[in-house]
Design a protein around this motif. Structure first.
Motif, PDB file in Angstrom:
ATOM      1  N   TYR A   1      70.973 111.667  62.166  1.00 43.54           N
ATOM      2  CA  TYR A   1      71.345 110.364  62.765  1.00 43.54           C
ATOM      3  C   TYR A   1      71.505 109.264  62.071  1.00 43.54           C
ATOM      4  CZ  TYR A   1      70.813 113.426  67.237  1.00 43.54           C
ATOM      5  OH  TYR A   1      71.231 114.029  68.167  1.00 43.54           O
ATOM      6  N   ASN A   2      72.285 109.627  61.244  1.00 35.94           N
ATOM      7  CA  ASN A   2      72.696 108.569  60.308  1.00 35.94           C
ATOM      8  C   ASN A   2      73.451 107.449  61.053  1.00 35.94           C
ATOM      9  OD1 ASN A   2      74.764 107.140  57.625  1.00 35.94           O
ATOM     10  ND2 ASN A   2      72.735 106.726  57.640  1.00 35.94           N
ATOM     11  N   GLN A   3      74.042 107.844  62.131  1.00 25.32           N
ATOM     12  CA  GLN A   3      74.803 107.277  63.179  1.00 25.32           C
ATOM     13  C   GLN A   3      74.798 107.928  64.512  1.00 25.32           C
ATOM     14  OE1 GLN A   3      76.063 104.460  62.542  1.00 25.32           O
ATOM     15  NE2 GLN A   3      76.113 104.778  60.054  1.00 25.32           N
ATOM     16  N   PHE A   4      74.571 107.280  65.423  1.00 20.36           N
ATOM     17  CA  PHE A   4      74.905 107.734  66.852  1.00 20.36           C
ATOM     18  C   PHE A   4      76.184 107.413  67.533  1.00 20.36           C
ATOM     19  CE2 PHE A   4      74.842 108.467  71.466  1.00 20.36           C
ATOM     20  CZ  PHE A   4      74.008 109.594  71.647  1.00 20.36           C
ATOM     21  N   THR A   5      77.178 108.411  67.454  1.00 26.26           N
ATOM     22  CA  THR A   5      78.481 108.093  67.715  1.00 26.26           C
ATOM     23  C   THR A   5      78.626 108.851  69.142  1.00 26.26           C
ATOM     24  OG1 THR A   5      78.816 107.785  65.384  1.00 26.26           O
ATOM     25  CG2 THR A   5      81.000 107.996  66.522  1.00 26.26           C
ATOM     26  N   ILE A   6      79.296 107.699  69.998  1.00 24.40           N
ATOM     27  CA  ILE A   6      79.953 108.428  71.207  1.00 24.40           C
ATOM     28  C   ILE A   6      81.356 108.419  71.097  1.00 24.40           C
ATOM     29  CG2 ILE A   6      77.869 108.134  72.626  1.00 24.40           C
ATOM     30  CD1 ILE A   6      79.270 105.640  73.753  1.00 24.40           C
TER      31      ILE A   6
ATOM     32  N   ALA B   1      76.366 116.011  47.416  1.00 25.26           N
ATOM     33  CA  ALA B   1      76.490 114.763  46.988  1.00 25.26           C
ATOM     34  C   ALA B   1      75.974 113.787  48.125  1.00 25.26           C
ATOM     35  CB  ALA B   1      78.030 114.316  46.926  1.00 25.26           C
ATOM     36  N   PHE B   2      74.874 113.073  47.430  1.00 23.81           N
ATOM     37  CA  PHE B   2      74.091 112.197  48.231  1.00 23.81           C
ATOM     38  C   PHE B   2      74.564 110.670  47.823  1.00 23.81           C
ATOM     39  CE2 PHE B   2      71.511 115.844  48.675  1.00 23.81           C
ATOM     40  CZ  PHE B   2      71.238 115.935  50.015  1.00 23.81           C
ATOM     41  N   SER B   3      74.300 109.707  48.840  1.00 23.22           N
ATOM     42  CA  SER B   3      74.271 108.204  48.575  1.00 23.22           C
ATOM     43  C   SER B   3      73.301 107.416  48.919  1.00 23.22           C
ATOM     44  CB  SER B   3      75.620 107.842  49.569  1.00 23.22           C
ATOM     45  OG  SER B   3      75.975 106.359  49.567  1.00 23.22           O
TER      46      SER B   3
ATOM     47  N   TYR C   1      77.938 111.616  60.287  1.00 20.80           N
ATOM     48  CA  TYR C   1      76.866 110.965  61.202  1.00 20.80           C
ATOM     49  C   TYR C   1      75.634 111.456  60.970  1.00 20.80           C
ATOM     50  CZ  TYR C   1      81.072 109.772  63.621  1.00 20.80           C
ATOM     51  OH  TYR C   1      82.722 109.121  63.941  1.00 20.80           O
ATOM     52  N   GLY C   2      75.459 112.690  59.972  1.00 17.09           N
ATOM     53  CA  GLY C   2      74.168 113.338  59.691  1.00 17.09           C
ATOM     54  C   GLY C   2      74.102 114.755  60.249  1.00 17.09           C
ATOM     55  N   GLN C   3      75.013 115.209  60.974  1.00 20.76           N
ATOM     56  CA  GLN C   3      75.026 116.731  61.418  1.00 20.76           C
ATOM     57  C   GLN C   3      75.914 117.613  60.452  1.00 20.76           C
ATOM     58  OE1 GLN C   3      75.380 119.416  65.203  1.00 20.76           O
ATOM     59  NE2 GLN C   3      76.768 117.483  65.210  1.00 20.76           N
ATOM     60  N   PRO C   4      74.946 118.579  59.943  1.00 21.14           N
ATOM     61  CA  PRO C   4      75.564 119.850  59.241  1.00 21.14           C
ATOM     62  C   PRO C   4      76.614 120.370  60.040  1.00 21.14           C
ATOM     63  CG  PRO C   4      73.201 120.392  59.758  1.00 21.14           C
ATOM     64  CD  PRO C   4      73.647 118.937  60.368  1.00 21.14           C
ATOM     65  N   VAL C   5      77.603 121.172  58.985  1.00 16.77           N
ATOM     66  CA  VAL C   5      78.444 122.129  59.772  1.00 16.77           C
ATOM     67  C   VAL C   5      77.525 123.638  59.743  1.00 16.77           C
ATOM     68  CG1 VAL C   5      80.555 121.341  58.755  1.00 16.77           C
ATOM     69  CG2 VAL C   5      79.233 122.998  57.435  1.00 16.77           C
ATOM     70  N   ASP C   6      78.165 124.468  60.500  1.00 15.54           N
ATOM     71  CA  ASP C   6      77.382 125.805  60.815  1.00 15.54           C
ATOM     72  C   ASP C   6      77.133 126.259  59.316  1.00 15.54           C
ATOM     73  OD1 ASP C   6      76.875 128.495  60.483  1.00 15.54           O
ATOM     74  OD2 ASP C   6      78.481 129.125  62.104  1.00 15.54           O
TER      75      ASP C   6
ATOM     76  N   GLN D   1      76.024 111.020  54.368  1.00 15.61           N
ATOM     77  CA  GLN D   1      75.039 110.653  55.724  1.00 15.61           C
ATOM     78  C   GLN D   1      74.117 111.464  56.036  1.00 15.61           C
ATOM     79  OE1 GLN D   1      78.220 109.750  58.501  1.00 15.61           O
ATOM     80  NE2 GLN D   1      79.544 108.720  57.046  1.00 15.61           N
ATOM     81  N   ALA D   2      73.889 112.720  55.401  1.00 14.45           N
ATOM     82  CA  ALA D   2      72.993 113.591  55.998  1.00 14.45           C
ATOM     83  C   ALA D   2      71.772 113.962  55.230  1.00 14.45           C
ATOM     84  CB  ALA D   2      74.024 114.739  56.002  1.00 14.45           C
ATOM     85  N   LEU D   3      71.184 113.007  54.512  1.00  7.18           N
ATOM     86  CA  LEU D   3      69.923 113.246  53.756  1.00  7.18           C
ATOM     87  C   LEU D   3      68.726 113.403  54.857  1.00  7.18           C
ATOM     88  CD1 LEU D   3      68.012 113.737  51.263  1.00  7.18           C
ATOM     89  CD2 LEU D   3      67.794 111.368  51.187  1.00  7.18           C
TER      90      LEU D   3
END
Ligand SMILES: *Cc1c(COP(=O)(O)O)cnc(C)c1O
Length: 380
Positions: free
Chosen positions: A295-300, A191-193, A146-151, A172-174
């Motif tokens: 925030y490629n997505q806002f997912t709840i 790897a970007f899309s 969804y756009g959030q990196p790991v630590d 999803q994270a550019l």
């Protein structure tokens, strides 16, 4: 009825139409459809933005994963492909392409469960796995879902300690970052899309590999052109995976809107987070301190997710479920994967997640309608 789309590419087109039409016209004039000047311009622009030495345009995000993994197989083993006994650690909660790319590189994917707050691979469990299987693992492919990196610090420590390569799945994270370091610049490669629904989408498929490693960049360039510096006399099992000049020109024209658009996405996300906090039945995503989310997505997470989705649909609000099937449930991975402990969190996420409309140009009344409709669903 007012329709609220998840994404509205027609609306966006009106916004930057002049730049894109001018870019396409330049392509029409020069007619250099293969390796035209826009490909290198985009690669240079992306490398500057990410703060990496090399960017290599390819035909899709999937190819960016496959080709970077193949390049690492050749660089690290001297063979064309990894061996089945070579393990690559990844998350089961991602788009199928992540796992598929690992299999196509010859290695075996090891699925490790996700952190329920971020939906990303749980690095604590990765550490546990490596403590017992460190000798079999050759690399790790974290997905910045969804756009959030790991630590990124934790990731680097693990990679150094166990001598692993890292291919960041940043499809999803550019525009995201960890402690100021852009996603796609933390690992060995990124790897970007440019799939149209990603944060920076083309008018068709496209992708890009980022890396600071000269050899990985060189091998990727060779592999994407059939496997040879001279395509008429090739050395490796390659691909035809060039990034089209036209796609590069379109993505390049949109590049200068990237940060503005991510800023708009962030505002929408803040609005959702503020207004949906405390509703019983809704769980908001966790954002790590140090993470810049794109925030490629806002997912709840939502109780009675499918009912909520249907109820929103009746009110003209589109939503998406990324992803209804974790990878380890798919037929293609049976007999071709390893699983660490349980993947319960991935299974639960598949049943609970829903991604809300996240169109950067969405207007406030649309956002309000989404918020009110969710509140309505859970309180009446
Ligand atoms: C979109 C996506 C891909 C694949 O990108 P394509 O350009 O569609 O091939 C890979 N991984 C993740 C996490 C994605 O979201």
């Amino acid at each position: 009825m007012r329709q609220v789309p998840v994404l509205d590419l027609k609306l966006e087109y009106e916004y930057y139409k002049q730049d894109i039409e001018a870019a396409i016209k330049r392509c029409m004039k020069h007619q250099r459809w293969i390796n035209g000047p826009e490909v290198k311009q985009l690669e240079d622009t992306a490398a500057g933005f990410l703060g990496v030495k090399h960017c290599v345009g390819v035909a899709s995000g999937t190819d960016a994963l496959v080709i970077s993994l193949r390049a690492l197989a050749i660089r690290n083993t001297g063979n064309e492909f990894f061996d089945k006994n070579d393990e690559i650690i990844t998350t089961p909660y991602t788009f199928s392409a992540t796992g598929e790319a690992i299999i196509r590189s010859g290695a075996t994917p090891v699925f490790i469960d996700i952190d329920p707050g971020t939906f990303n691979i749980d690095l604590n469990q990765v550490r546990e796995y490596l403590a017992e299987n460190g000798d079999k693992a050759v690399g790790i492919v974290p997905v910045y879902l969804y756009g959030q990196p790991v630590d990124g610090d934790g990731l680097r420590r693990l990679a150094e300690e166990y001598d692993l390569f890292v291919v960041e799945d940043v499809a999803q994270a550019l525009g995201g970052a960890w402690q100021g370091k852009r996603s796609g610049s933390v690992g060995t490669a990124g790897a970007f899309s440019f799939f149209p629904s990603k944060n920076l989408g083309g008018f068709g498929d496209g992708g890009l590999i980022s890396t600071n490693d000269d050899r990985t960049a060189e091998l990727s360039r060779i592999l994407l052109k059939h496997g040879g510096k001279d395509k008429n006399n090739v050395d490796h099992i390659g691909y035809n995976s060039r990034l089209d000049t036209m796609q590069a020109a379109i993505v390049l024209a949109k590049f200068r809107y990237l940060e503005e658009f991510i800023g708009r996405r962030r505002k929408i996300a803040e609005n959702y987070a503020r207004e949906l906090a405390g509703i019983e039945g809704v769980t908001l995503p966790t954002v790590l301190t140090g993470a810049l989310h794109s925030y490629n997505q806002f997912t709840i997470r939502a109780a009675r997710r499918d009912e909520l989705q249907a109820s929103l649909r009746e009110k003209g609000i589109s939503t998406m479920v990324y992803y209804p099937y974790p990878l380890h449930r798919m037929k293609v991975f049976q007999g071709r994967m390893k699983i660490w402990k349980t993947l319960d969190q991935a299974e639960l996420a598949a049943r609970e997640v829903i991604s809300l409309p996240m169109e950067p140009l969405l207007e406030q009344p649309d956002i309000d309608q989404v918020i009110h409709s969710i509140k309505d669903f859970f309180t009446t």
